[in-house]
Design a protein around this motif. Structure first.
Motif, short mmCIF file in Angstrom:
data_model
loop_
_atom_site.label_atom_id
_atom_site.label_comp_id
_atom_site.label_asym_id
_atom_site.label_seq_id
_atom_site.Cartn_x
_atom_site.Cartn_y
_atom_site.Cartn_z
N GLY A 1 -1.00 16.32 15.75
CA GLY A 1 -0.25 15.93 14.56
C GLY A 1 -0.81 14.67 13.95
N HIS A 2 0.04 13.94 13.26
CA HIS A 2 -0.38 12.69 12.63
C HIS A 2 0.67 11.62 12.84
N ARG A 3 0.24 10.36 12.74
CA ARG A 3 1.18 9.25 12.85
C ARG A 3 0.63 8.03 12.13
N LEU B 1 -9.19 9.33 10.83
CA LEU B 1 -8.41 8.22 10.30
C LEU B 1 -8.40 8.34 8.78
N ASP C 1 -11.05 12.25 16.39
CA ASP C 1 -9.83 12.16 15.57
C ASP C 1 -10.16 11.59 14.21
N SER D 1 -2.57 3.34 7.25
CA SER D 1 -3.59 4.04 8.03
C SER D 1 -2.90 5.07 8.92
N TYR D 2 -3.34 6.32 8.80
CA TYR D 2 -2.78 7.41 9.58
C TYR D 2 -3.86 7.96 10.51
N LEU D 3 -3.48 8.25 11.76
CA LEU D 3 -4.36 8.87 12.72
C LEU D 3 -4.00 10.35 12.77
N ILE D 4 -4.97 11.22 12.50
CA ILE D 4 -4.77 12.66 12.50
C ILE D 4 -5.42 13.22 13.76
N THR D 5 -4.61 13.83 14.61
CA THR D 5 -5.11 14.41 15.86
C THR D 5 -4.79 15.91 15.87
#
Length: 127
Positions: free
Chosen positions: A97-99, A79, A77, A90-94
């Motif tokens: 989607g993202h969060r 970051l 994933d 800080s966003y986590l992109i998977t």
């Protein structure tokens, strides 16, 4: 070719349109100014204007800030750390989607903030 004198730092007045001014309904309430995503508050109209100007200046200063990137060691994933007027987001992109996973203070750069996350390997910026 144009030639310029050495630059100086000055305070300038720039008129802004479409600023919503919410005046206090009762004594003791503060003023509120809204311009797009900016919400400024102050006990007086002048204080609210100063808060709006401060927010715009911080945003303008952070436009040139490069984001920080890191890759998760276990699943790949991504970051992404972005410099925002209120701090570092800080966003986590998977694949799904993202969060938004955290917001931190500006005590380090976005790249340093990405490096501080355990389980992630920093992706160095391109030169």
């Amino acid at each position: 070719m144009f030639r310029y004198q050495p630059g100086t730092v000055e305070t300038v007045s720039i008129p802004l349109s479409n600023v919503t001014v919410l005046r206090p309904a009762k004594r003791g309430d503060g003023y509120r100014l809204e311009l797009g995503a900016f919400v400024a508050r102050g006990s007086t109209l002048a204080a609210a204007r100063a808060d709006l100007a401060r927010q715009i200046a911080i945003t303008a200063a952070s436009v040139n800030s490069a984001p920080g990137f890191a890759r998760a060691d276990d699943n790949g994933d991504l970051l992404v750390v972005l410099d925002r007027p209120w701090g570092l987001d800080s966003y986590l992109i998977t694949d799904a989607g993202h969060r938004l996973i955290s917001t931190s203070n500006r005590d380090r750069t976005p790249t340093e903030d990405a490096a501080a996350n355990r389980g992630f390997t920093v992706i160095p910026p391109r030169r």
